[in-house]
Design a protein around this motif. Structure first.
Motif, PDB file in Angstrom:
ATOM      1  N   LYS A 123     -60.627 -23.393 134.916  1.00  0.00           N
ATOM      2  CA  LYS A 123     -60.186 -24.735 134.560  1.00  0.00           C
ATOM      3  C   LYS A 123     -59.051 -24.691 133.552  1.00  0.00           C
ATOM      4  O   LYS A 123     -58.690 -23.653 133.026  1.00  0.00           O
ATOM      5  CB  LYS A 123     -61.356 -25.545 134.011  1.00  0.00           C
ATOM      6  CG  LYS A 123     -61.969 -24.991 132.743  1.00  0.00           C
ATOM      7  CD  LYS A 123     -63.158 -25.842 132.327  1.00  0.00           C
ATOM      8  CE  LYS A 123     -63.736 -25.365 131.024  1.00  0.00           C
ATOM      9  NZ  LYS A 123     -64.848 -26.213 130.597  1.00  0.00           N
ATOM     10  N   LYS A 154     -57.324 -25.328 130.023  1.00  0.00           N
ATOM     11  CA  LYS A 154     -57.771 -25.220 128.633  1.00  0.00           C
ATOM     12  C   LYS A 154     -56.679 -25.766 127.724  1.00  0.00           C
ATOM     13  O   LYS A 154     -55.552 -25.976 128.150  1.00  0.00           O
ATOM     14  CB  LYS A 154     -58.088 -23.769 128.268  1.00  0.00           C
ATOM     15  CG  LYS A 154     -56.881 -22.841 128.298  1.00  0.00           C
ATOM     16  CD  LYS A 154     -57.261 -21.431 127.925  1.00  0.00           C
ATOM     17  CE  LYS A 154     -56.041 -20.525 128.024  1.00  0.00           C
ATOM     18  NZ  LYS A 154     -56.359 -19.153 127.651  1.00  0.00           N
ATOM     19  N   SER A 165     -57.355 -29.853 121.076  1.00  0.00           N
ATOM     20  CA  SER A 165     -57.927 -31.199 121.075  1.00  0.00           C
ATOM     21  C   SER A 165     -56.892 -32.292 121.321  1.00  0.00           C
ATOM     22  O   SER A 165     -57.237 -33.380 121.752  1.00  0.00           O
ATOM     23  CB  SER A 165     -58.652 -31.458 119.758  1.00  0.00           C
ATOM     24  OG  SER A 165     -57.754 -31.333 118.679  1.00  0.00           O
ATOM     25  N   THR A 175     -57.010 -33.089 125.073  1.00  0.00           N
ATOM     26  CA  THR A 175     -58.339 -33.247 125.652  1.00  0.00           C
ATOM     27  C   THR A 175     -58.356 -34.212 126.831  1.00  0.00           C
ATOM     28  O   THR A 175     -58.947 -33.914 127.857  1.00  0.00           O
ATOM     29  CB  THR A 175     -59.345 -33.714 124.583  1.00  0.00           C
ATOM     30  OG1 THR A 175     -59.362 -32.737 123.548  1.00  0.00           O
ATOM     31  CG2 THR A 175     -60.723 -33.869 125.159  1.00  0.00           C
ATOM     32  N   LYS A 176     -57.707 -35.353 126.733  1.00  0.00           N
ATOM     33  CA  LYS A 176     -57.716 -36.334 127.820  1.00  0.00           C
ATOM     34  C   LYS A 176     -57.102 -35.746 129.085  1.00  0.00           C
ATOM     35  O   LYS A 176     -57.674 -35.852 130.169  1.00  0.00           O
ATOM     36  CB  LYS A 176     -56.974 -37.596 127.409  1.00  0.00           C
ATOM     37  CG  LYS A 176     -57.014 -38.679 128.459  1.00  0.00           C
ATOM     38  CD  LYS A 176     -56.324 -39.938 128.004  1.00  0.00           C
ATOM     39  CE  LYS A 176     -56.353 -40.987 129.094  1.00  0.00           C
ATOM     40  NZ  LYS A 176     -55.655 -42.203 128.716  1.00  0.00           N
ATOM     41  N   GLU A 177     -55.955 -35.105 128.956  1.00  0.00           N
ATOM     42  CA  GLU A 177     -55.296 -34.504 130.119  1.00  0.00           C
ATOM     43  C   GLU A 177     -56.148 -33.366 130.687  1.00  0.00           C
ATOM     44  O   GLU A 177     -56.286 -33.238 131.898  1.00  0.00           O
ATOM     45  CB  GLU A 177     -53.913 -33.988 129.731  1.00  0.00           C
ATOM     46  CG  GLU A 177     -53.099 -33.494 130.908  1.00  0.00           C
ATOM     47  CD  GLU A 177     -51.704 -33.051 130.506  1.00  0.00           C
ATOM     48  OE1 GLU A 177     -50.937 -32.712 131.417  1.00  0.00           O
ATOM     49  OE2 GLU A 177     -51.387 -33.024 129.313  1.00  0.00           O
ATOM     50  N   ASN A 178     -56.731 -32.554 129.819  1.00  0.00           N
ATOM     51  CA  ASN A 178     -57.597 -31.454 130.261  1.00  0.00           C
ATOM     52  C   ASN A 178     -58.770 -31.986 131.064  1.00  0.00           C
ATOM     53  O   ASN A 178     -59.082 -31.476 132.146  1.00  0.00           O
ATOM     54  CB  ASN A 178     -58.141 -30.667 129.068  1.00  0.00           C
ATOM     55  CG  ASN A 178     -57.081 -29.942 128.291  1.00  0.00           C
ATOM     56  OD1 ASN A 178     -55.930 -29.903 128.686  1.00  0.00           O
ATOM     57  ND2 ASN A 178     -57.468 -29.386 127.175  1.00  0.00           N
ATOM     58  N   ASN A 179     -59.447 -32.990 130.528  1.00  0.00           N
ATOM     59  CA  ASN A 179     -60.615 -33.557 131.201  1.00  0.00           C
ATOM     60  C   ASN A 179     -60.246 -34.170 132.544  1.00  0.00           C
ATOM     61  O   ASN A 179     -60.988 -34.036 133.514  1.00  0.00           O
ATOM     62  CB  ASN A 179     -61.300 -34.596 130.315  1.00  0.00           C
ATOM     63  CG  ASN A 179     -62.009 -33.965 129.144  1.00  0.00           C
ATOM     64  OD1 ASN A 179     -62.338 -32.789 129.159  1.00  0.00           O
ATOM     65  ND2 ASN A 179     -62.237 -34.752 128.104  1.00  0.00           N
ATOM     66  N   GLN A 180     -59.098 -34.831 132.620  1.00  0.00           N
ATOM     67  CA  GLN A 180     -58.657 -35.424 133.878  1.00  0.00           C
ATOM     68  C   GLN A 180     -58.427 -34.340 134.929  1.00  0.00           C
ATOM     69  O   GLN A 180     -58.843 -34.486 136.074  1.00  0.00           O
ATOM     70  CB  GLN A 180     -57.382 -36.235 133.675  1.00  0.00           C
ATOM     71  CG  GLN A 180     -57.602 -37.534 132.951  1.00  0.00           C
ATOM     72  CD  GLN A 180     -56.297 -38.256 132.633  1.00  0.00           C
ATOM     73  OE1 GLN A 180     -55.228 -37.669 132.627  1.00  0.00           O
ATOM     74  NE2 GLN A 180     -56.421 -39.540 132.355  1.00  0.00           N
ATOM     75  N   ASN A 223     -59.668 -31.214 134.987  1.00  0.00           N
ATOM     76  CA  ASN A 223     -60.919 -30.554 135.334  1.00  0.00           C
ATOM     77  C   ASN A 223     -61.794 -31.441 136.222  1.00  0.00           C
ATOM     78  O   ASN A 223     -62.452 -30.951 137.141  1.00  0.00           O
ATOM     79  CB  ASN A 223     -61.656 -30.111 134.071  1.00  0.00           C
ATOM     80  CG  ASN A 223     -60.938 -28.982 133.380  1.00  0.00           C
ATOM     81  OD1 ASN A 223     -60.241 -28.190 134.015  1.00  0.00           O
ATOM     82  ND2 ASN A 223     -61.084 -28.903 132.074  1.00  0.00           N
ATOM     83  N   THR A 224     -61.774 -32.748 135.989  1.00  0.00           N
ATOM     84  CA  THR A 224     -62.501 -33.687 136.845  1.00  0.00           C
ATOM     85  C   THR A 224     -61.901 -33.676 138.244  1.00  0.00           C
ATOM     86  O   THR A 224     -62.623 -33.676 139.244  1.00  0.00           O
ATOM     87  CB  THR A 224     -62.460 -35.108 136.250  1.00  0.00           C
ATOM     88  OG1 THR A 224     -63.105 -35.079 134.972  1.00  0.00           O
ATOM     89  CG2 THR A 224     -63.143 -36.117 137.158  1.00  0.00           C
ATOM     90  N   LYS A 281     -63.032 -30.584 140.084  1.00  0.00           N
ATOM     91  CA  LYS A 281     -64.436 -30.724 140.472  1.00  0.00           C
ATOM     92  C   LYS A 281     -64.568 -31.638 141.689  1.00  0.00           C
ATOM     93  O   LYS A 281     -65.347 -31.364 142.605  1.00  0.00           O
ATOM     94  CB  LYS A 281     -65.240 -31.299 139.290  1.00  0.00           C
ATOM     95  CG  LYS A 281     -66.672 -31.622 139.594  1.00  0.00           C
ATOM     96  CD  LYS A 281     -67.537 -30.387 139.574  1.00  0.00           C
ATOM     97  CE  LYS A 281     -69.004 -30.735 139.645  1.00  0.00           C
ATOM     98  NZ  LYS A 281     -69.547 -30.772 140.965  1.00  0.00           N
TER      99      LYS A 281
END
Length: 90
Positions: A54, A56, A59, A62-67, A69-70, A73
């Motif tokens: 994924k 990395k 902080s 974080t928003k871009e990373n989470n988007q 990685n989602t 998935k």
């Protein structure tokens, strides 16, 4: 007859886009036949974690990373792959 299937996300570090980033691909392998598909997304290769499969970063990202990685998935879910995913850095 048993069918073997795997999915692999990877950043193609040997290819740089105009923006200087590496394109992200998904490789789907079914019974030894493989297909690489561009996800039409790119990443600064220093932010790709090959071991964890994924994106990395710190902080502030974080928003871009989470988007991202989602998104990865969701692709795995669409492929109906319900096991640990593998990655490769080309």
């Amino acid at each position: 007859m048993r069918q073997t299937t795997s999915i692999l996300f990877f950043a193609r570090k040997t290819t740089k886009l105009k923006n200087g980033k590496s394109p992200i691909f998904v490789r789907i392998t079914i019974d030894g036949q493989r297909l690489d598909i561009s996800l039409k997304r790119s990443i600064d290769s220093k932010f790709w974690d090959s071991n964890k499969r994924k994106w990395k970063g710190n902080s502030l990202m974080t928003k871009e990373n989470n988007q991202m990685n989602t998104y990865l998935k969701e692709i795995a879910d669409l492929c109906d792959i319900n096991k640990n995913l593998s990655t490769h850095s080309a």
